[in-house]
Design a protein around this motif. Structure first.
Motif: not given
Length: 321
Positions: A242-261
């Motif tokens: 986030e600090r390096a300029g990526c607004d969409r940075a998410v922490l995921l444990q597995r693929a099943s947690e991906i929020d495609w939106t």
């Protein structure tokens, strides 16, 4: 190119995932199971990753939070990679347990530094997160009142340690490099005689993974950090992105947690993994994106890691069996 799938460039950060201390800790549990059979007791999660812990449970590891949950047994009892207060091995010895210490050697280094400063009469400032098992373990190396915890820059500005002229600092090994540098700078301005570690306490793996994220984050529309919510080094990677300029940075444990939106409209994606996240989970997430996108995967390498730590002495093949 598959016309039905939009193109997606994936940059895989390298290094990422398991560090030498995590490999050693997991190998210690697996070697104890191989050598002594199930059950093997483990105090606290051996590393902060549910996938790893669940896979070890299936092999016969039993995880407990405290030693009083372990029955009287000859089975091995392993201490996690995060380190433990001195009271824990003392309790294990009193109960004549077969204890195996899988504390990461770089955490043990911090423990030894704290002890040396204490012997020299210095009060110790520990930069870290309250309640994290590594911090609990480090504070538990010395008598109460000899270590003051510094969690934030505000703490660094306001703490009043008992001995302002004879101070030293140590740090948790999994902190943000930048945050820690800021706090050290504040402490040095207040306490010019502050003694520093001989060598940086933040471990090589934490530093390298953060540096890789800082290089990749400005180049991508979104960044995924594969890791557990209770993993300090994984949370710091998300913050670094986030600090390096990526607004969409998410922490995921597995693929099943991906929020495609969250990933709608992206054309570039960065992926890294915390030091306790296995590569199989990275592969799982790459595969999930490959089902929806026409992916081109590139490796973004910023450092080479060749660190290796041998197993705890009791589990080495050259130890008496």
């Amino acid at each position: 190119m598959d016309a039905a799938k939009p193109p997606l460039r994936i940059l895989l950060c390298a290094p990422r995932g398991f560090c030498a201390g995590v490999v050693r800790a997991i190998d210690a549990v697996e070697e104890a199971l191989r050598r002594y059979g199930a059950p093997v007791y483990v105090r606290h999660e051996i590393v902060h990753n549910k996938f790893v812990v669940d896979s070890l449970k299936k092999k016969g590891a039993i995880f407990v939070e405290e030693l009083d949950e372990v029955p009287d047994t000859n089975a091995p009892v392993i201490f996690s990679a995060h380190g433990v207060p001195k009271s824990v091995p003392a309790d294990a010895a009193e109960r004549r347990m077969f204890a195996i210490d899988a504390t990461c050697p770089l955490v043990t280094k911090v423990h030894r530094e704290a002890e040396i400063h204490h012997r020299k009469g210095r009060h110790i400032l520990l930069i870290g997160h309250n309640g994290h098992p590594e911090v609990v373990g480090t504070m538990g190396q010395l008598p109460p009142g000899t270590i003051t915890l510094v969690e934030t820059p505000e703490d660094a500005r306001t703490i009043n340690p008992p001995a302002c002229d004879d101070l030293a600092y140590v740090t948790q090994t999994t902190l943000s490099v930048d945050d820690t540098a800021e706090m050290v700078e504040i402490l040095r301005s207040r306490f010019p005689n502050l003694s520093a570690p001989h060598k940086e306490d933040i471990c090589y793996a934490t530093t390298n993974r953060q540096e890789a994220v800082k290089q990749v984050a400005p180049q991508v529309d979104a960044m995924i950090v594969v890791g557990a919510p209770n993993s300090s080094n994984s949370q710091r990677l998300r913050e670094a992105a986030e600090r390096a300029g990526c607004d969409r940075a998410v922490l995921l444990q597995r693929a099943s947690e991906i929020d495609w939106t969250v990933f709608s409209g992206i054309t570039t994606l960065g992926i890294t993994a915390g030091a306790s996240a296995p590569e199989v989970l990275v592969d799982e997430i790459v595969s999930a994106f490959s089902e929806r996108y026409d992916t081109a995967v590139e490796i973004a390498t910023t450092a080479e890691e060749k660190v290796f730590f041998p197993l705890p002495r009791a589990l080495r093949s050259d130890a008496a069996e």
